[in-house]
Design a protein around this motif. Structure first.
Motif, PDB file in Angstrom:
ATOM      1  N   THR A   1      35.678  52.934  23.984  1.00 41.82           N
ATOM      2  CA  THR A   1      35.143  52.344  21.614  1.00 41.82           C
ATOM      3  C   THR A   1      35.160  51.279  22.098  1.00 41.82           C
ATOM      4  N   ASP A   2      35.950  50.418  22.146  1.00 41.73           N
ATOM      5  CA  ASP A   2      35.692  48.816  22.532  1.00 41.73           C
ATOM      6  C   ASP A   2      35.723  48.264  23.156  1.00 41.73           C
ATOM      7  N   PHE A   3      35.986  48.605  24.813  1.00 41.59           N
ATOM      8  CA  PHE A   3      34.933  48.301  25.915  1.00 41.59           C
ATOM      9  C   PHE A   3      34.825  48.769  26.984  1.00 41.59           C
ATOM     10  N   THR A   4      34.019  48.697  27.972  1.00 40.50           N
ATOM     11  CA  THR A   4      33.628  49.400  29.135  1.00 40.50           C
ATOM     12  C   THR A   4      34.593  49.586  30.046  1.00 40.50           C
ATOM     13  N   LYS A   5      34.448  50.780  31.100  1.00 32.86           N
ATOM     14  CA  LYS A   5      35.289  50.589  32.369  1.00 32.86           C
ATOM     15  C   LYS A   5      34.826  49.071  33.266  1.00 32.86           C
ATOM     16  N   SER A   6      34.303  48.430  33.199  1.00 34.67           N
ATOM     17  CA  SER A   6      33.829  47.102  33.916  1.00 34.67           C
ATOM     18  C   SER A   6      34.322  46.208  32.672  1.00 34.67           C
ATOM     19  N   GLN A   7      34.072  46.086  31.669  1.00 33.71           N
ATOM     20  CA  GLN A   7      34.773  45.123  30.866  1.00 33.71           C
ATOM     21  C   GLN A   7      35.691  44.846  30.819  1.00 33.71           C
ATOM     22  N   PHE A   8      36.858  46.476  31.230  1.00 30.72           N
ATOM     23  CA  PHE A   8      37.970  46.728  31.614  1.00 30.72           C
ATOM     24  C   PHE A   8      38.859  45.334  32.643  1.00 30.72           C
TER      25      PHE A   8
ATOM     26  N   PHE B   1      40.991  41.926  33.261  1.00 31.10           N
ATOM     27  CA  PHE B   1      42.475  42.447  33.854  1.00 31.10           C
ATOM     28  C   PHE B   1      42.193  43.042  35.768  1.00 31.10           C
ATOM     29  N   GLY B   2      41.122  43.167  36.528  1.00 33.11           N
ATOM     30  CA  GLY B   2      41.113  43.111  37.660  1.00 33.11           C
ATOM     31  C   GLY B   2      41.210  44.998  37.996  1.00 33.11           C
ATOM     32  N   GLU B   3      40.672  44.461  39.381  1.00 30.82           N
ATOM     33  CA  GLU B   3      40.404  45.599  40.075  1.00 30.82           C
ATOM     34  C   GLU B   3      41.943  47.144  39.927  1.00 30.82           C
ATOM     35  N   GLY B   4      41.410  47.771  39.624  1.00 33.93           N
ATOM     36  CA  GLY B   4      42.049  48.556  39.705  1.00 33.93           C
ATOM     37  C   GLY B   4      43.555  48.933  38.632  1.00 33.93           C
ATOM     38  N   SER B   5      43.593  48.166  37.420  1.00 36.81           N
ATOM     39  CA  SER B   5      44.107  47.680  36.513  1.00 36.81           C
ATOM     40  C   SER B   5      44.409  48.979  35.729  1.00 36.81           C
ATOM     41  N   THR B   6      45.854  49.230  35.092  1.00 36.32           N
ATOM     42  CA  THR B   6      46.079  49.956  34.297  1.00 36.32           C
ATOM     43  C   THR B   6      46.709  50.471  32.925  1.00 36.32           C
ATOM     44  N   PHE B   7      46.449  51.269  32.695  1.00 39.64           N
ATOM     45  CA  PHE B   7      46.602  50.916  31.144  1.00 39.64           C
ATOM     46  C   PHE B   7      48.174  51.422  30.297  1.00 39.64           C
ATOM     47  N   PRO B   8      48.590  50.816  29.415  1.00 40.58           N
ATOM     48  CA  PRO B   8      47.877  49.619  28.874  1.00 40.58           C
ATOM     49  C   PRO B   8      48.138  48.389  29.354  1.00 40.58           C
ATOM     50  N   GLN B   9      47.295  46.862  28.647  1.00 38.91           N
ATOM     51  CA  GLN B   9      47.427  45.683  29.374  1.00 38.91           C
ATOM     52  C   GLN B   9      48.017  45.356  27.663  1.00 38.91           C
ATOM     53  N   VAL B  10      48.528  44.622  27.646  1.00 37.09           N
ATOM     54  CA  VAL B  10      48.312  43.339  26.635  1.00 37.09           C
ATOM     55  C   VAL B  10      48.604  41.960  27.055  1.00 37.09           C
ATOM     56  N   SER B  11      48.600  41.252  25.727  1.00 32.82           N
ATOM     57  CA  SER B  11      48.550  39.794  25.995  1.00 32.82           C
ATOM     58  C   SER B  11      49.113  39.719  24.881  1.00 32.82           C
ATOM     59  N   ILE B  12      50.245  38.416  24.510  1.00 32.63           N
ATOM     60  CA  ILE B  12      50.511  37.887  23.730  1.00 32.63           C
ATOM     61  C   ILE B  12      50.062  36.705  23.561  1.00 32.63           C
ATOM     62  N   ASN B  13      49.611  36.119  21.965  1.00 33.61           N
ATOM     63  CA  ASN B  13      49.560  34.785  21.925  1.00 33.61           C
ATOM     64  C   ASN B  13      48.626  34.180  23.873  1.00 33.61           C
ATOM     65  N   THR B  14      47.837  35.010  23.686  1.00 30.93           N
ATOM     66  CA  THR B  14      46.580  34.698  24.324  1.00 30.93           C
ATOM     67  C   THR B  14      46.951  34.717  25.622  1.00 30.93           C
ATOM     68  N   LYS B  15      48.172  35.170  26.552  1.00 31.47           N
ATOM     69  CA  LYS B  15      48.531  34.990  27.687  1.00 31.47           C
ATOM     70  C   LYS B  15      48.965  36.162  27.685  1.00 31.47           C
ATOM     71  N   HIS B  16      48.256  36.758  29.347  1.00 36.45           N
ATOM     72  CA  HIS B  16      48.201  38.167  29.975  1.00 36.45           C
ATOM     73  C   HIS B  16      49.789  38.794  30.222  1.00 36.45           C
ATOM     74  N   ILE B  17      50.158  39.306  29.916  1.00 33.70           N
ATOM     75  CA  ILE B  17      51.561  40.098  29.920  1.00 33.70           C
ATOM     76  C   ILE B  17      51.121  41.057  30.667  1.00 33.70           C
ATOM     77  N   GLY B  18      50.774  42.402  30.275  1.00 36.41           N
ATOM     78  CA  GLY B  18      50.867  42.876  32.118  1.00 36.41           C
ATOM     79  C   GLY B  18      51.070  44.383  30.732  1.00 36.41           C
ATOM     80  N   GLY B  19      51.916  45.239  31.673  1.00 35.54           N
ATOM     81  CA  GLY B  19      51.539  46.631  31.308  1.00 35.54           C
ATOM     82  C   GLY B  19      52.936  46.737  30.282  1.00 35.54           C
ATOM     83  N   PHE B  20      52.611  48.493  30.999  1.00 34.96           N
ATOM     84  CA  PHE B  20      54.262  48.613  29.111  1.00 34.96           C
ATOM     85  C   PHE B  20      55.509  47.620  30.075  1.00 34.96           C
ATOM     86  N   LYS B  21      55.752  48.137  31.161  1.00 34.84           N
ATOM     87  CA  LYS B  21      57.015  47.051  31.485  1.00 34.84           C
ATOM     88  C   LYS B  21      57.069  45.883  31.395  1.00 34.84           C
TER      89      LYS B  21
END
Length: 78
Positions: A35-42, A46-66
Motif C-alpha cells: 500500500t505504502d511501499f514495494t518489496k524493492s523499497q523495503f 532494510f536490506g535483502e532478506g529483512s522480515t516484517f515488522p521493521q521498526v524505527s524510533i526517533n529515526t533510528k532503525h531498531i529492527g523487528g519485534f524482538k
C-alpha cells in the motif's frame, strides 16, 4: 518518541508490535507493504532478506519485534 512501523497484512509479529505500542500508549505511524511501499523499497531501506515488522524510533532503525521489545525493556518503557 516518534515510532514508525513497517508492516504487512496477516503478520502476527506486526500485530504483536502494534499491541505492544498500544499497551504502553506509544503512538506510531504505520506503513503497509503493497500500500505504502514495494518489496524493492523495503529491501533498499532494510536490506535483502529483512522480515516484517521493521521498526524505527526517533529515526533510528531498531529492527523487528524482538529487538523492539528489547529496546523498550532496556529503556524502561515496559
Amino acid at each position: 518518541m516518534e515510532v514508525i512501523l513497517y508492516s504487512k497484512k496477516d503478520c502476527q509479529w506486526c500485530d504483536r508490535a502494534k499491541m505492544l505500542f498500544d499497551s504502553v500508549g506509544v503512538k506510531y505511524l504505520e506503513y503497509k507493504y503493497e500500500t505504502d511501499f514495494t518489496k524493492s523499497q523495503f529491501f533498499a531501506e532494510f536490506g535483502e532478506g529483512s522480515t516484517f515488522p521493521q521498526v524505527s524510533i526517533n529515526t533510528k532503525h531498531i529492527g523487528g519485534f524482538k529487538e523492539t521489545l528489547h529496546f523498550f525493556q532496556e529503556n524502561k518503557i515496559i
